[in-house]
Design a protein around this motif. Structure first.
Motif, PDB file in Angstrom:
ATOM      1  N   UNK A 282       0.833  -1.204   0.000  1.00  0.00           N
ATOM      2  CA  UNK A 282       0.000   0.000   0.000  1.00  0.00           C
ATOM      3  C   UNK A 282       0.867   1.254   0.000  1.00  0.00           C
ATOM      4  N   UNK A 283       1.888   1.287   0.859  1.00  0.00           N
ATOM      5  CA  UNK A 283       2.777   2.454   0.889  1.00  0.00           C
ATOM      6  C   UNK A 283       3.466   2.647  -0.458  1.00  0.00           C
ATOM      7  N   UNK A 284       3.885   1.542  -1.054  1.00  0.00           N
ATOM      8  CA  UNK A 284       4.555   1.613  -2.356  1.00  0.00           C
ATOM      9  C   UNK A 284       3.607   2.152  -3.429  1.00  0.00           C
ATOM     10  N   UNK A 285       2.363   1.686  -3.402  1.00  0.00           N
ATOM     11  CA  UNK A 285       1.395   2.130  -4.416  1.00  0.00           C
ATOM     12  C   UNK A 285       1.122   3.624  -4.300  1.00  0.00           C
ATOM     13  N   UNK A 286       1.069   4.131  -3.076  1.00  0.00           N
ATOM     14  CA  UNK A 286       0.837   5.566  -2.883  1.00  0.00           C
ATOM     15  C   UNK A 286       2.046   6.361  -3.354  1.00  0.00           C
ATOM     16  N   UNK A 287       3.238   5.902  -2.998  1.00  0.00           N
ATOM     17  CA  UNK A 287       4.462   6.602  -3.409  1.00  0.00           C
ATOM     18  C   UNK A 287       4.583   6.676  -4.926  1.00  0.00           C
ATOM     19  N   UNK A 288       4.102   5.627  -5.615  1.00  0.00           N
ATOM     20  CA  UNK A 288       4.195   5.578  -7.074  1.00  0.00           C
ATOM     21  C   UNK A 288       2.985   6.178  -7.765  1.00  0.00           C
ATOM     22  N   UNK A 289       1.987   6.625  -6.965  1.00  0.00           N
ATOM     23  CA  UNK A 289       0.789   7.208  -7.558  1.00  0.00           C
ATOM     24  C   UNK A 289      -0.135   6.194  -8.185  1.00  0.00           C
ATOM     25  N   UNK A 290       0.049   4.937  -7.805  1.00  0.00           N
ATOM     26  CA  UNK A 290      -0.801   3.866  -8.338  1.00  0.00           C
ATOM     27  C   UNK A 290      -1.938   3.605  -7.353  1.00  0.00           C
ATOM     28  N   UNK A 291      -2.802   4.593  -7.187  1.00  0.00           N
ATOM     29  CA  UNK A 291      -3.836   4.513  -6.158  1.00  0.00           C
ATOM     30  C   UNK A 291      -4.875   3.454  -6.506  1.00  0.00           C
ATOM     31  N   UNK A 292      -5.259   2.693  -5.487  1.00  0.00           N
ATOM     32  CA  UNK A 292      -6.264   1.673  -5.721  1.00  0.00           C
ATOM     33  C   UNK A 292      -7.270   1.681  -4.588  1.00  0.00           C
TER      34      UNK A 292
END
Length: 320
Positions: A282-292
């Motif tokens: 989840x932290x990685x997805x937010x940092x990369x802007x890959x919001x889900x």
């Protein structure tokens, strides 16, 4: 977990524990009041497990919030739960309540527990608007109950708990600035004028929560003016651990409907969950802007969506 190690974090400074996911209100601008979900009170063995898992990390915890989405006073063990968390030595322990079931007996129990702070919710431009949006609430009763707590504090000669009034107000889109927070409504300033040195006010604009059913008969929605950029960081998943009444650990305090479950204290330790794969991903997805999931609709990382009450839905001139 190659590529995820940089997203590991120290044990969080803020811990939220939900004594009750059940609520006696059905507020029209809150996911708890608009989304169907199985709700209940935290069982004693679940709470004891949470406290036992927090104990080794108590030196790093600065704040414990005994509240998430429901009404904590519906849990009969709530004062005992407060005392257990207080015994951990956490510097600041607070809760949030709608105030409807705050009897003098419960007020005395909160004082005796040593609770540091309590925040009560009263919304809108007046009691009528409060009662309309906060379904099943009676603003006059809530005000009387809070004043009862304040009078009891004075009678007992104690300064705790600190009392705050949290108020949501409904904005017009023209000239809206989310950072220009509204002043407290005059009816609340009047209601607590003789306790002005004992009450603080916290005001916010009504927003669309990440997972919420907005009633089109009551509200118009409008996007945050002038903002189109995303934010690739979220303090909630970096520094706050949220434990729901059933023992599940949720992604953040905005997840009132358990859409992003990171694990369960009934199956794993809090330390394992906090740096487990779901949180790291989840932290990685937010940092990369890959919001889900709900992150894609969250005003923390995306442009916000706010609520305006439709004109004429209640029989008063709201001025909202």
């Amino acid at each position: 977990m190659s590529g995820y190690e940089s997203y590991r974090r120290p044990f969080p400074r803020v811990v939220r524990i939900e004594p009750s996911s059940a609520c006696n209100l059905s507020c029209s601008h809150c996911p708890t009041g608009t989304v169907s979900l199985r709700r209940g009170r935290m069982k004693p063995d679940t709470f004891d497990r949470v406290v036992a898992q927090l104990r080794p990390h108590r030196a790093s915890i600065g704040v414990a919030v005994l509240y998430h989405g429901g009404e904590p006073l519906l849990n009969k063990r709530f004062p005992a739960m407060i005392r257990s968390v207080m015994d951990l030595g956490i510097p600041h322990v607070k809760t949030v309540s709608n105030g409807m079931v705050l009897t003098l007996e419960r007020a005395r129990a909160l004082i005796d527990s040593g609770l540091h702070a309590i925040e009560f919710s009263l919304d809108g431009e007046g009691v009528e608007e409060n009662d309309f949006v906060r379904r099943k609430s009676d603003g006059a009763t809530v005000i009387d109950n809070i004043r009862g707590l304040l009078a009891l504090k004075k009678q007992l000669g104690v300064s705790h708990p600190d009392v705050a009034i949290s108020q949501t107000r409904f904005a017009r889109p023209e000239g809206f600035d989310r950072n220009a927070l509204p002043e407290p409504a005059p009816y609340l300033l009047d209601a607590f004028a003789d306790y002005s040195d004992q009450v603080t006010f916290k005001t916010t604009w009504a927003m669309r929560w990440p997972h919420m059913e907005v009633d089109p008969q009551i509200y118009d929605t409008f996007p945050e003016p002038g903002r189109t950029d995303d934010i690739h960081a979220c303090d909630h998943v970096e520094n706050t651990l949220t434990i729901a009444s059933d023992g599940s650990v949720l992604a953040c305090c905005y997840d009132l409907t358990r859409k992003l479950v990171m694990g369960s204290v009934l199956e794993s330790s809090l330390e394992e969950i906090w740096n487990g794969h779901p949180y790291l991903a989840l932290r990685k997805s937010i940092a990369e802007g890959n919001f889900h999931s709900i992150c894609s609709r969250c005003a923390t990382v995306r442009p916000g969506v706010f609520l305006r009450m439709k004109p004429g839905v209640i029989p008063i001139a709201s001025g909202a």
